[in-house]
Design an enzyme around this catalytic site. Structure first.
Site, short mmCIF file in Angstrom:
data_model
loop_
_atom_site.label_atom_id
_atom_site.label_comp_id
_atom_site.label_asym_id
_atom_site.label_seq_id
_atom_site.Cartn_x
_atom_site.Cartn_y
_atom_site.Cartn_z
N TYR A 57 1.17 -1.26 0.36
CA TYR A 57 -0.13 -0.24 -0.19
C TYR A 57 1.20 1.00 0.02
CZ TYR A 57 -3.72 -3.14 1.37
OH TYR A 57 -4.67 -4.41 2.19
N SER A 200 -12.73 -5.26 2.11
CA SER A 200 -13.93 -4.55 1.53
C SER A 200 -15.65 -5.31 1.55
CB SER A 200 -13.79 -4.97 -0.17
OG SER A 200 -13.33 -3.91 -0.67
N PRO A 201 -15.91 -5.03 3.14
CA PRO A 201 -17.40 -5.51 3.51
C PRO A 201 -18.41 -4.20 2.83
CG PRO A 201 -15.76 -4.55 5.29
CD PRO A 201 -15.34 -4.58 4.40
N LEU A 202 -17.71 -4.09 2.24
CA LEU A 202 -18.21 -2.27 1.35
C LEU A 202 -18.57 -2.46 -0.01
CD1 LEU A 202 -17.96 0.23 4.52
CD2 LEU A 202 -20.48 -1.80 4.79
N ARG A 204 -15.98 -2.19 -1.26
CA ARG A 204 -15.71 -0.82 -1.95
C ARG A 204 -15.62 0.73 -1.69
NH1 ARG A 204 -10.48 -2.98 -3.13
NH2 ARG A 204 -10.57 -4.99 -3.99
N GLY A 205 -17.11 0.68 -1.04
CA GLY A 205 -17.32 2.12 -0.32
C GLY A 205 -19.14 2.00 -1.31
N PHE A 206 -19.59 1.44 -2.23
CA PHE A 206 -20.54 0.76 -2.71
C PHE A 206 -21.77 1.34 -2.20
CE2 PHE A 206 -21.02 0.54 -7.73
CZ PHE A 206 -22.57 1.44 -7.38
#
Length: 313
Positions: A57, A200-202, A204-206
């Site tokens: 990262y 990424s439980p969301l 990637r923000g979507f």
């Protein structure tokens, strides 16, 4: 903040963690180190102790940032980092010599004497997993690492790795929109006592509902290039998010909190990423939302498996 024991370990971690990837440039738009450090400090204040980074990262920037944030606070955090990719996510290397070099580089950037949880971020198809995990086990014996993890490994690889040294965590994308792991991976980690850590439980923000049009993304945001965020897929997925938001509102929660509560209800430990205190506090509030069997059944109707349009990569 609720806590749980990390699989096959003595580590007690928060039931929801914090992913730090977005705090480094070149991934999710503009970044600000000062704001990011403030967010990390606020996470610790809230009891969000599991902080997840990786050497790739920002090509080392993320670990250095975390190291700076942890000065005088090391005992408040459980640090997870990863190796495998070369600079700019190019190439995968699981050779024992690379493992040994990678951990020393990470410790130097973090400014730490040991790492709590050390993952192989992707499995190297050209190196037997026994060789890679064998080298990782040497790091435990040397006191450089406390516990081991894998990321995006298949069921057979997990079993082979666990036979060499206990695996504490398996990290893979898991959300209302990414559920492939339910078929083969979750049964194996549950059998072996491994904690499933959901990145990424969301999506990637979507699923936050904050993204309503493609133009919301900065020019250097990697989501511009992912299938779910493009063209007709984007608009159809926005419609799915709106349904999640409607259900969340009925429970006096946000779409993010409902989606995270769903992940936790399925036994996983989510590590949503954010660089802003506002969203950190919102995500941490998900531990207060307890979903009933009826809630889960309704979510299945609103967002059934494979409902999202477009692949995750």
């Amino acid at each position: 903040m609720e806590t749980r024991k990390l699989g096959n370990s003595e580590l007690i971690v928060s039931s929801i963690g914090l992913g730090l990837m977005g705090m480094s440039p070149g991934l999710y738009g503009e970044t600000n180190d000062e704001h990011s450090i403030h967010t990390i400090h606020r996470a610790l204040e809230l009891g969000v102790t599991l902080l997840d980074t990786a050497d790739v990262y920002g090509n080392g920037h993320n670990e250095e940032l975390l190291g700076q944030a942890l000065k005088g606070r090391r005992d408040q955090a459980v640090i997870a980092t990863k190796f495998a990719f070369g600079p700019n996510f190019q190439g995968i290397n699981g050779h024992p010599d690379y493992v040994r070099k990678s951990v020393d580089d990470s410790l130097r950037r973090l400014g730490l004497e040991y790492i709590d949880l050390y993952y192989q971020r992707r499995v190297d198809p050209n190196v037997p997993i026994e060789d890679t995990v064998g080298a990782m086990a040497e790091l435990v014996a040397a006191g450089k690492v406390r516990y081991l993890g894998l990321s995006e490994a298949d069921a057979s690889t997990i079993r082979r790795a666990h036979a060499i040294h206990p695996i504490s965590a398996l990290q893979t994308e898991y959300s209302l929109w990414s559920r492939d792991v339910e078929d083969d991976i979750l049964p194996v980690v549950n059998e072996l006592g491994i904690t499933f850590v959901a990145y990424s439980p969301l999506s990637r923000g979507f699923i936050t509902g904050e993204l309503q049009k493609f133009e919301d993304f900065a020019a250097n945001d990697i989501r511009r290039h992912l299938p779910r965020f493009q063209g007709e897929n984007f608009q159809r997925n926005v419609e799915l998010v709106n349904k999640i938001q409607d259900m969340a509102a009925e429970k006096n929660a946000t779409a993010s909190q409902l989606a995270l509560a769903w992940v936790m209800a399925n036994g996983a430990l989510p590590i949503p990423g954010t660089k802003r205190v506002k969203y950190l506090e919102e995500n941490a509030g998900a531990v207060e939302l307890k979903l009933t069997t009826e809630d889960l059944a309704r979510l299945e109707l609103v967002n059934p498996k494979n409902a999202a349009h477009g692949g995750r990569y």
